[in-house]
Design a protein around this motif. Structure first.
Motif, PDB file in Angstrom:
ATOM      1  N   TRP A 132     -24.960  60.788  43.360  1.00  0.00           N
ATOM      2  CA  TRP A 132     -24.009  59.677  43.502  1.00  0.00           C
ATOM      3  C   TRP A 132     -23.955  58.815  42.243  1.00  0.00           C
ATOM      4  CZ3 TRP A 132     -20.003  59.139  46.384  1.00  0.00           C
ATOM      5  CH2 TRP A 132     -19.936  59.816  47.605  1.00  0.00           C
ATOM      6  N   VAL A 133     -25.096  58.645  41.576  1.00  0.00           N
ATOM      7  CA  VAL A 133     -25.088  57.931  40.299  1.00  0.00           C
ATOM      8  C   VAL A 133     -24.137  58.646  39.337  1.00  0.00           C
ATOM      9  CG1 VAL A 133     -26.477  57.403  38.228  1.00  0.00           C
ATOM     10  CG2 VAL A 133     -27.379  56.869  40.507  1.00  0.00           C
ATOM     11  N   ALA A 134     -24.243  59.970  39.266  1.00  0.00           N
ATOM     12  CA  ALA A 134     -23.387  60.745  38.357  1.00  0.00           C
ATOM     13  C   ALA A 134     -21.916  60.634  38.732  1.00  0.00           C
ATOM     14  CB  ALA A 134     -23.822  62.206  38.345  1.00  0.00           C
ATOM     15  N   VAL A 135     -21.612  60.798  39.989  1.00  0.00           N
ATOM     16  CA  VAL A 135     -20.212  60.733  40.436  1.00  0.00           C
ATOM     17  C   VAL A 135     -19.617  59.365  40.118  1.00  0.00           C
ATOM     18  CG1 VAL A 135     -18.753  60.686  42.504  1.00  0.00           C
ATOM     19  CG2 VAL A 135     -20.467  62.499  42.224  1.00  0.00           C
ATOM     20  N   THR A 136     -20.358  58.321  40.432  1.00  0.00           N
ATOM     21  CA  THR A 136     -19.856  56.955  40.233  1.00  0.00           C
ATOM     22  C   THR A 136     -19.761  56.593  38.755  1.00  0.00           C
ATOM     23  OG1 THR A 136     -20.866  56.371  42.346  1.00  0.00           O
ATOM     24  CG2 THR A 136     -20.186  54.568  40.940  1.00  0.00           C
ATOM     25  N   MET A 137     -20.792  56.940  37.969  1.00  0.00           N
ATOM     26  CA  MET A 137     -20.750  56.606  36.544  1.00  0.00           C
ATOM     27  C   MET A 137     -19.621  57.345  35.849  1.00  0.00           C
ATOM     28  SD  MET A 137     -22.344  54.553  34.544  1.00  0.00           S
ATOM     29  CE  MET A 137     -20.993  54.133  33.502  1.00  0.00           C
ATOM     30  N   ASN A 138     -19.371  58.588  36.242  1.00  0.00           N
ATOM     31  CA  ASN A 138     -18.239  59.322  35.679  1.00  0.00           C
ATOM     32  C   ASN A 138     -16.930  58.605  35.990  1.00  0.00           C
ATOM     33  OD1 ASN A 138     -18.744  62.019  34.244  1.00  0.00           O
ATOM     34  ND2 ASN A 138     -20.235  62.066  35.908  1.00  0.00           N
ATOM     35  N   ALA A 139     -16.799  58.068  37.182  1.00  0.00           N
ATOM     36  CA  ALA A 139     -15.587  57.317  37.538  1.00  0.00           C
ATOM     37  C   ALA A 139     -15.464  56.053  36.688  1.00  0.00           C
ATOM     38  CB  ALA A 139     -15.598  56.967  39.024  1.00  0.00           C
ATOM     39  N   PHE A 140     -16.572  55.312  36.544  1.00  0.00           N
ATOM     40  CA  PHE A 140     -16.539  54.106  35.706  1.00  0.00           C
ATOM     41  C   PHE A 140     -16.188  54.454  34.260  1.00  0.00           C
ATOM     42  CE2 PHE A 140     -19.268  51.921  38.968  1.00  0.00           C
ATOM     43  CZ  PHE A 140     -18.409  50.859  39.195  1.00  0.00           C
ATOM     44  N   ASN A 141     -16.762  55.540  33.745  1.00  0.00           N
ATOM     45  CA  ASN A 141     -16.431  55.966  32.373  1.00  0.00           C
ATOM     46  C   ASN A 141     -14.942  56.211  32.234  1.00  0.00           C
ATOM     47  OD1 ASN A 141     -19.330  58.084  31.483  1.00  0.00           O
ATOM     48  ND2 ASN A 141     -19.137  55.880  31.581  1.00  0.00           N
ATOM     49  N   ARG A 142     -14.354  56.874  33.191  1.00  0.00           N
ATOM     50  CA  ARG A 142     -12.939  57.208  33.096  1.00  0.00           C
ATOM     51  C   ARG A 142     -12.057  55.967  33.176  1.00  0.00           C
ATOM     52  NH1 ARG A 142     -15.904  61.196  33.489  1.00  0.00           N
ATOM     53  NH2 ARG A 142     -15.260  63.353  33.172  1.00  0.00           N
ATOM     54  N   VAL A 143     -12.444  55.004  33.989  1.00  0.00           N
ATOM     55  CA  VAL A 143     -11.701  53.747  34.040  1.00  0.00           C
ATOM     56  C   VAL A 143     -11.784  53.043  32.695  1.00  0.00           C
ATOM     57  CG1 VAL A 143     -11.622  51.432  35.065  1.00  0.00           C
ATOM     58  CG2 VAL A 143     -11.885  53.440  36.546  1.00  0.00           C
ATOM     59  N   SER A 144     -12.981  52.940  32.135  1.00  0.00           N
ATOM     60  CA  SER A 144     -13.152  52.225  30.871  1.00  0.00           C
ATOM     61  C   SER A 144     -12.486  52.946  29.702  1.00  0.00           C
ATOM     62  CB  SER A 144     -14.639  52.011  30.571  1.00  0.00           C
ATOM     63  OG  SER A 144     -15.152  51.031  31.448  1.00  0.00           O
ATOM     64  N   ILE A 145     -12.587  54.268  29.668  1.00  0.00           N
ATOM     65  CA  ILE A 145     -11.952  55.036  28.590  1.00  0.00           C
ATOM     66  C   ILE A 145     -10.433  54.924  28.689  1.00  0.00           C
ATOM     67  CG2 ILE A 145     -11.547  57.371  27.704  1.00  0.00           C
ATOM     68  CD1 ILE A 145     -14.539  57.947  28.489  1.00  0.00           C
ATOM     69  N   THR A 146      -9.902  55.095  29.884  1.00  0.00           N
ATOM     70  CA  THR A 146      -8.447  55.020  30.081  1.00  0.00           C
ATOM     71  C   THR A 146      -7.922  53.627  29.776  1.00  0.00           C
ATOM     72  OG1 THR A 146      -8.564  56.758  31.761  1.00  0.00           O
ATOM     73  CG2 THR A 146      -6.586  55.384  31.753  1.00  0.00           C
ATOM     74  N   SER A 147      -8.714  52.616  30.121  1.00  0.00           N
ATOM     75  CA  SER A 147      -8.315  51.221  29.895  1.00  0.00           C
ATOM     76  C   SER A 147      -8.556  50.754  28.462  1.00  0.00           C
ATOM     77  CB  SER A 147      -9.082  50.295  30.843  1.00  0.00           C
ATOM     78  OG  SER A 147      -8.783  50.588  32.188  1.00  0.00           O
ATOM     79  N   HIS A 148      -9.283  51.533  27.693  1.00  0.00           N
ATOM     80  CA  HIS A 148      -9.657  51.129  26.335  1.00  0.00           C
ATOM     81  C   HIS A 148     -10.430  49.807  26.347  1.00  0.00           C
ATOM     82  CE1 HIS A 148      -7.079  54.215  24.451  1.00  0.00           C
ATOM     83  NE2 HIS A 148      -6.312  53.993  25.487  1.00  0.00           N
ATOM     84  N   HIS A 149     -11.378  49.705  27.297  1.00  0.00           N
ATOM     85  CA  HIS A 149     -12.196  48.490  27.349  1.00  0.00           C
ATOM     86  C   HIS A 149     -12.902  48.323  26.009  1.00  0.00           C
ATOM     87  CE1 HIS A 149     -12.488  48.590  32.019  1.00  0.00           C
ATOM     88  NE2 HIS A 149     -11.494  47.827  31.615  1.00  0.00           N
ATOM     89  N   PRO A 150     -12.798  47.141  25.414  1.00  0.00           N
ATOM     90  CA  PRO A 150     -13.388  46.934  24.094  1.00  0.00           C
ATOM     91  C   PRO A 150     -14.888  46.658  24.148  1.00  0.00           C
ATOM     92  CG  PRO A 150     -12.336  44.926  24.833  1.00  0.00           C
ATOM     93  CD  PRO A 150     -12.059  45.964  25.884  1.00  0.00           C
ATOM     94  N   VAL A 151     -15.546  47.051  23.098  1.00  0.00           N
ATOM     95  CA  VAL A 151     -16.959  46.678  22.915  1.00  0.00           C
ATOM     96  C   VAL A 151     -16.936  45.462  22.003  1.00  0.00           C
ATOM     97  CG1 VAL A 151     -19.182  47.373  21.955  1.00  0.00           C
ATOM     98  CG2 VAL A 151     -17.749  49.052  23.160  1.00  0.00           C
ATOM     99  N   ARG A 152     -17.441  44.385  22.506  1.00  0.00           N
ATOM    100  CA  ARG A 152     -17.452  43.150  21.739  1.00  0.00           C
ATOM    101  C   ARG A 152     -18.728  43.064  20.896  1.00  0.00           C
ATOM    102  NH1 ARG A 152     -12.809  41.618  23.423  1.00  0.00           N
ATOM    103  NH2 ARG A 152     -12.306  41.288  25.604  1.00  0.00           N
ATOM    104  N   ARG A 153     -18.572  42.628  19.676  1.00  0.00           N
ATOM    105  CA  ARG A 153     -19.717  42.488  18.772  1.00  0.00           C
ATOM    106  C   ARG A 153     -20.656  41.423  19.333  1.00  0.00           C
ATOM    107  NH1 ARG A 153     -20.430  44.252  13.799  1.00  0.00           N
ATOM    108  NH2 ARG A 153     -18.223  44.747  13.549  1.00  0.00           N
TER     109      ARG A 153
END
Length: 155
Positions: free
Chosen positions: A131-152
């Motif tokens: 479940w950790v893998a399934v959920t983290m993969n979903a979060f990754n896809r949301v963040s990648i698709t959204s282009h969530h920025p990494v703030r310095r």
């Protein structure tokens, strides 16, 4: 809207974001109930995010792993975990399982990794890691698709 303007999925549909965030909290509860430490769960999140190339999630979960007591050495060698003696058999089993779920290799490879994981993980641990893998993969896809920025961060 121009094609270069990024659309944050979490902002566009906040109810869906709340739902996936709620799932994430339930997965954390299941992992804790199964006896998986926060440090291991964060290492798994980091490894999944490395495979997926999610900068935002890497930034977040490397920080969380450190806060959970993980050493910078273990985090640094995570992509090469198979080549070190820094991880326990249980941790290696969990890492193998999340990699298999993330990469979805051929059936024979998946079955081999699952069998390896079952040698060292209880049914509850195996399920929680999955479940950790399934959920983290979903979060990754949301963040990648959204282009969530990494703030310095400040030094």
């Amino acid at each position: 809207m121009s094609v270069t303007e990024h659309l944050y999925l979490d902002k566009q549909h906040p109810a869906l974001w709340r739902a996936i965030s709620g799932l994430g909290l339930k997965v954390q509860e299941a992992a804790e109930a199964a006896g998986l430490g926060a440090g291991l769960v964060e290492l798994l999140n980091v490894r999944i995010s490395q495979i997926n190339g999610c900068a935002y999630c890497l930034d977040l979960h490397v920080r969380k792993a450190t806060e959970a007591g993980e050493s910078s050495q273990r985090v640094a060698v995570l992509p090469a975990w198979r080549d070190t003696a820094l991880f326990t058999d249980k941790e290696r089993a969990a890492l193998a399982l999340v990699e298999s779920i993330t990469e979805l290799p051929d059936q024979e490879s998946r079955e081999r990794e699952e069998a390896f994981a079952r040698q060292y993980l209880t049914a509850d641990e195996f399920s929680a890691v999955s479940w950790v893998a399934v959920t983290m993969n979903a979060f990754n896809r949301v963040s990648i698709t959204s282009h969530h920025p990494v703030r310095r961060t400040r030094p």
